[in-house]
Design a protein around this motif. Structure first.
Motif, mmCIF file in Angstrom:
data_model
loop_
_atom_site.group_PDB
_atom_site.id
_atom_site.type_symbol
_atom_site.label_atom_id
_atom_site.label_comp_id
_atom_site.label_asym_id
_atom_site.label_seq_id
_atom_site.Cartn_x
_atom_site.Cartn_y
_atom_site.Cartn_z
ATOM 1 N N VAL A 95 25.522 23.230 28.633
ATOM 2 C CA VAL A 95 24.339 22.870 29.414
ATOM 3 C C VAL A 95 23.926 21.437 29.093
ATOM 4 C CG1 VAL A 95 23.561 25.273 29.506
ATOM 5 C CG2 VAL A 95 22.649 23.774 27.733
ATOM 6 N N ILE A 96 23.187 20.834 30.016
ATOM 7 C CA ILE A 96 22.679 19.481 29.786
ATOM 8 C C ILE A 96 21.472 19.519 28.859
ATOM 9 C CG2 ILE A 96 21.570 17.493 30.896
ATOM 10 C CD1 ILE A 96 23.316 18.121 33.375
ATOM 11 N N SER A 97 20.547 20.443 29.146
ATOM 12 C CA SER A 97 19.348 20.573 28.318
ATOM 13 C C SER A 97 18.702 21.922 28.547
ATOM 14 C CB SER A 97 18.343 19.446 28.624
ATOM 15 O OG SER A 97 17.853 19.569 29.944
ATOM 16 N N ILE A 98 17.764 22.236 27.669
ATOM 17 C CA ILE A 98 16.934 23.430 27.803
ATOM 18 C C ILE A 98 15.502 22.930 27.737
ATOM 19 C CG2 ILE A 98 16.263 25.640 26.791
ATOM 20 C CD1 ILE A 98 19.169 25.869 25.758
ATOM 21 N N GLU A 99 14.778 23.093 28.845
ATOM 22 C CA GLU A 99 13.455 22.496 29.009
ATOM 23 C C GLU A 99 12.343 23.536 28.950
ATOM 24 O OE1 GLU A 99 12.843 19.259 29.302
ATOM 25 O OE2 GLU A 99 14.930 18.615 29.465
ATOM 26 N N ASP B 99 8.014 29.579 30.026
ATOM 27 C CA ASP B 99 8.946 29.308 31.120
ATOM 28 C C ASP B 99 9.994 28.315 30.630
ATOM 29 O OD1 ASP B 99 7.812 30.911 33.204
ATOM 30 O OD2 ASP B 99 6.223 29.438 33.406
ATOM 31 N N ILE B 100 11.253 28.672 30.849
ATOM 32 C CA ILE B 100 12.362 27.856 30.354
ATOM 33 C C ILE B 100 13.339 27.569 31.487
ATOM 34 C CG2 ILE B 100 14.338 27.797 28.770
ATOM 35 C CD1 ILE B 100 12.690 29.695 26.934
ATOM 36 N N LYS C 193 14.887 28.702 22.355
ATOM 37 C CA LYS C 193 15.863 27.632 22.601
ATOM 38 C C LYS C 193 16.987 27.679 21.562
ATOM 39 C CE LYS C 193 16.250 22.599 22.914
ATOM 40 N NZ LYS C 193 15.509 21.316 22.860
ATOM 41 N N ASP C 194 16.629 27.897 20.301
ATOM 42 C CA ASP C 194 17.648 27.968 19.240
ATOM 43 C C ASP C 194 18.650 29.086 19.519
ATOM 44 O OD1 ASP C 194 16.493 25.828 17.928
ATOM 45 O OD2 ASP C 194 15.502 27.052 16.400
ATOM 46 N N GLU C 195 18.145 30.256 19.960
ATOM 47 C CA GLU C 195 19.060 31.356 20.274
ATOM 48 C C GLU C 195 19.951 30.986 21.459
ATOM 49 O OE1 GLU C 195 18.263 35.186 22.514
ATOM 50 O OE2 GLU C 195 18.710 35.981 20.520
ATOM 51 N N LEU C 196 19.352 30.391 22.472
ATOM 52 C CA LEU C 196 20.119 30.004 23.657
ATOM 53 C C LEU C 196 21.214 28.997 23.302
ATOM 54 C CD1 LEU C 196 17.184 29.659 26.211
ATOM 55 C CD2 LEU C 196 18.928 31.474 26.180
ATOM 56 N N LEU C 197 20.874 28.029 22.463
ATOM 57 C CA LEU C 197 21.846 26.989 22.107
ATOM 58 C C LEU C 197 23.011 27.529 21.286
ATOM 59 C CD1 LEU C 197 19.618 23.870 21.422
ATOM 60 C CD2 LEU C 197 21.300 24.189 23.261
ATOM 61 N N LYS C 198 22.790 28.607 20.526
ATOM 62 C CA LYS C 198 23.908 29.202 19.769
ATOM 63 C C LYS C 198 25.018 29.641 20.716
ATOM 64 C CE LYS C 198 21.168 30.717 15.852
ATOM 65 N NZ LYS C 198 20.465 31.825 15.224
ATOM 66 N N GLU C 199 24.644 30.072 21.898
ATOM 67 C CA GLU C 199 25.619 30.536 22.886
ATOM 68 C C GLU C 199 25.980 29.462 23.916
ATOM 69 O OE1 GLU C 199 28.320 32.798 24.607
ATOM 70 O OE2 GLU C 199 27.193 33.586 22.908
ATOM 71 N N LEU C 200 25.031 28.598 24.250
ATOM 72 C CA LEU C 200 25.215 27.691 25.383
ATOM 73 C C LEU C 200 25.454 26.234 25.002
ATOM 74 C CD1 LEU C 200 22.382 29.080 27.701
ATOM 75 C CD2 LEU C 200 24.813 29.685 27.711
ATOM 76 N N ASN C 201 25.416 25.908 23.722
ATOM 77 C CA ASN C 201 25.593 24.526 23.297
ATOM 78 C C ASN C 201 26.918 23.982 23.840
ATOM 79 O OD1 ASN C 201 24.771 22.198 22.020
ATOM 80 N ND2 ASN C 201 25.763 22.721 20.086
ATOM 81 N N GLY C 202 26.846 22.817 24.457
ATOM 82 C CA GLY C 202 28.021 22.201 25.049
ATOM 83 C C GLY C 202 28.276 22.649 26.483
#
Length: 171
Positions: free
Chosen positions: A34-38, A55-56, A23-32
Protein backbone atom coordinates in the motif's frame (compact mmCIF):
# COMPACT_ATOMS: atom_id res chain seq x y z
CA UNK A 1 -35.94 3.66 8.42
CA UNK A 2 -32.77 2.42 10.05
CA UNK A 3 -32.20 3.31 13.69
CA UNK A 4 -28.82 3.42 15.33
CA UNK A 5 -27.91 5.07 18.60
CA UNK A 6 -25.83 8.16 17.94
CA UNK A 7 -23.14 9.11 20.45
CA UNK A 8 -20.87 12.13 19.93
CA UNK A 9 -18.06 12.67 22.40
CA UNK A 10 -15.53 15.46 22.94
CA UNK A 11 -12.17 14.85 21.26
CA UNK A 12 -10.02 12.23 22.97
CA UNK A 13 -6.27 11.85 22.30
CA UNK A 14 -6.69 8.09 22.66
CA UNK A 15 -8.39 8.08 19.24
CA UNK A 16 -5.04 8.77 17.59
CA UNK A 17 -3.40 6.11 19.75
CA UNK A 18 -6.12 3.63 18.75
CA UNK A 19 -5.63 4.48 15.07
CA UNK A 20 -1.91 3.75 15.44
CA UNK A 21 -2.63 0.35 17.04
CA UNK A 22 -4.88 -0.61 14.13
CA UNK A 23 -2.41 0.80 11.60
CA UNK A 24 0.39 -1.29 13.13
CA UNK A 25 -1.66 -4.47 12.68
CA UNK A 26 -2.54 -3.52 9.11
CA UNK A 27 1.09 -2.78 8.22
CA UNK A 28 2.23 -6.21 9.47
CA UNK A 29 0.21 -7.69 6.62
CA UNK A 30 0.12 -4.87 4.07
CA UNK A 31 3.55 -3.24 4.32
CA UNK A 32 4.95 -2.81 0.82
CA UNK A 33 1.51 -3.42 -0.73
CA UNK A 34 0.00 0.00 0.00
CA UNK A 35 1.02 3.63 -0.43
CA UNK A 36 -0.24 4.74 2.97
CA UNK A 37 -2.75 4.16 5.73
CA UNK A 38 -4.60 7.37 6.58
CA UNK A 39 -6.55 8.32 9.70
CA UNK A 40 -9.53 10.24 8.31
CA UNK A 41 -12.90 11.29 9.64
CA UNK A 42 -13.68 13.27 12.74
CA UNK A 43 -11.53 11.26 15.15
CA UNK A 44 -8.48 12.33 13.13
CA UNK A 45 -8.92 16.03 13.94
CA UNK A 46 -7.61 17.28 17.27
CA UNK A 47 -10.34 19.10 19.20
CA UNK A 48 -13.23 17.83 17.06
CA UNK A 49 -16.16 16.11 18.75
CA UNK A 50 -16.92 12.80 17.09
CA UNK A 51 -18.69 9.51 17.15
CA UNK A 52 -16.00 7.28 18.70
CA UNK A 53 -15.34 5.30 15.53
CA UNK A 54 -11.98 5.36 13.76
CA UNK A 55 -12.17 5.83 9.96
CA UNK A 56 -9.21 4.48 8.03
CA UNK A 57 -8.39 4.83 4.33
CA UNK A 58 -5.86 2.35 2.99
CA UNK A 59 -4.36 3.94 -0.12
CA UNK A 60 -3.30 1.80 -3.07
CA UNK A 61 -1.72 2.81 -6.38
CA UNK A 62 -4.53 1.42 -8.55
CA UNK A 63 -6.96 -1.48 -8.76
CA UNK A 64 -4.23 -3.78 -10.08
CA UNK A 65 -3.04 -4.10 -6.46
CA UNK A 66 -6.51 -4.44 -4.95
CA UNK A 67 -6.64 -8.26 -4.91
CA UNK A 68 -3.37 -8.51 -2.99
CA UNK A 69 -4.65 -6.02 -0.39
CA UNK A 70 -8.03 -7.77 -0.28
CA UNK A 71 -6.35 -11.10 0.52
CA UNK A 72 -4.18 -9.46 3.17
CA UNK A 73 -7.21 -7.89 4.83
CA UNK A 74 -9.02 -11.24 4.67
CA UNK A 75 -6.08 -12.85 6.51
CA UNK A 76 -6.49 -10.19 9.21
CA UNK A 77 -10.20 -10.98 9.58
CA UNK A 78 -11.73 -8.25 7.42
CA UNK A 79 -14.46 -9.13 4.92
CA UNK A 80 -15.03 -7.19 1.72
CA UNK A 81 -18.41 -5.42 1.45
CA UNK A 82 -18.04 -3.71 -1.95
CA UNK A 83 -18.21 0.05 -2.38
CA UNK A 84 -21.55 0.44 -0.56
CA UNK A 85 -22.69 2.87 -3.23
CA UNK A 86 -19.63 5.13 -3.07
CA UNK A 87 -17.39 4.67 -6.13
CA UNK A 88 -13.67 4.73 -5.39
CA UNK A 89 -14.04 3.53 -1.81
CA UNK A 90 -14.06 -0.21 -1.08
CA UNK A 91 -15.44 -1.05 2.38
CA UNK A 92 -14.48 -3.84 4.75
CA UNK A 93 -16.17 -5.12 7.90
CA UNK A 94 -14.93 -7.29 10.73
CA UNK A 95 -16.12 -9.25 13.71
CA UNK A 96 -14.43 -9.99 17.01
CA UNK A 97 -11.61 -7.48 17.27
CA UNK A 98 -12.06 -6.50 20.94
CA UNK A 99 -8.43 -5.34 21.15
CA UNK A 100 -9.34 -2.38 18.95
CA UNK A 101 -11.73 0.51 19.10
CA UNK A 102 -14.64 0.31 16.64
CA UNK A 103 -13.31 1.24 13.22
CA UNK A 104 -14.17 1.39 9.54
CA UNK A 105 -11.70 0.25 6.92
CA UNK A 106 -11.80 1.52 3.35
CA UNK A 107 -9.43 0.89 0.45
CA UNK A 108 -9.07 3.75 -2.04
CA UNK A 109 -6.86 4.26 -5.05
CA UNK A 110 -4.49 7.24 -4.80
CA UNK A 111 -6.57 9.07 -7.44
CA UNK A 112 -9.94 8.36 -5.81
CA UNK A 113 -12.26 11.34 -5.50
CA UNK A 114 -13.46 9.99 -2.16
CA UNK A 115 -9.91 9.76 -0.79
CA UNK A 116 -9.18 13.31 -1.92
CA UNK A 117 -12.37 14.54 -0.21
CA UNK A 118 -11.45 12.76 3.03
CA UNK A 119 -7.91 14.17 3.07
CA UNK A 120 -8.87 17.72 2.05
CA UNK A 121 -11.62 17.92 4.66
CA UNK A 122 -9.40 16.45 7.40
CA UNK A 123 -6.53 18.79 6.58
CA UNK A 124 -8.82 21.82 6.33
CA UNK A 125 -10.27 21.11 9.78
CA UNK A 126 -6.82 20.50 11.25
CA UNK A 127 -5.86 24.05 10.19
CA UNK A 128 -9.09 25.91 11.04
CA UNK A 129 -9.99 26.00 14.73
CA UNK A 130 -13.21 27.98 14.16
CA UNK A 131 -14.44 25.34 11.70
CA UNK A 132 -13.69 22.63 14.27
CA UNK A 133 -15.66 24.53 16.91
CA UNK A 134 -18.62 25.03 14.56
CA UNK A 135 -18.63 21.44 13.35
CA UNK A 136 -18.30 20.09 16.91
CA UNK A 137 -21.24 22.20 18.07
CA UNK A 138 -23.51 21.07 15.25
CA UNK A 139 -22.57 17.41 15.72
CA UNK A 140 -23.28 17.61 19.45
CA UNK A 141 -26.63 19.31 18.76
CA UNK A 142 -27.54 16.69 16.15
CA UNK A 143 -26.72 13.82 18.51
CA UNK A 144 -28.78 15.42 21.31
CA UNK A 145 -31.75 16.02 19.01
CA UNK A 146 -31.64 12.66 17.22
CA UNK A 147 -29.95 10.12 19.52
CA UNK A 148 -31.77 7.19 17.93
CA UNK A 149 -31.93 8.27 14.30
CA UNK A 150 -28.67 8.26 12.34
CA UNK A 151 -30.37 9.53 9.17
CA UNK A 152 -31.76 12.62 10.96
CA UNK A 153 -28.39 13.15 12.65
CA UNK A 154 -26.70 13.18 9.24
CA UNK A 155 -29.41 15.39 7.73
CA UNK A 156 -29.11 17.94 10.56
CA UNK A 157 -25.36 18.37 10.19
CA UNK A 158 -25.28 18.26 6.37
CA UNK A 159 -25.70 22.03 5.77
CA UNK A 160 -22.66 22.76 7.95
CA UNK A 161 -20.61 20.06 6.21
CA UNK A 162 -21.56 21.52 2.82
CA UNK A 163 -20.59 25.01 4.03
CA UNK A 164 -17.24 23.74 5.31
CA UNK A 165 -16.65 21.87 2.04
CA UNK A 166 -17.15 25.12 0.14
CA UNK A 167 -14.76 26.94 2.48
CA UNK A 168 -12.21 24.16 2.00
CA UNK A 169 -12.63 24.24 -1.80
CA UNK A 170 -13.93 20.67 -1.93
CA UNK A 171 -17.12 21.45 -3.88
Amino acid sequence: MRTKHVVVLPYDQKWNDEFNKIKDELLKELNGKVISIEHVGSTSVKGLSAKPIIDIDIVIKDYASFDEVLHGLNRLGYAYEGNLGIPGREAFKYENKPQFMIHHIYVCTKDSTELKRHILFRDYLRCHKKAVEEYSRIKEEAAALYPDNIEKYIEYKSPVIEKLYREAGIV
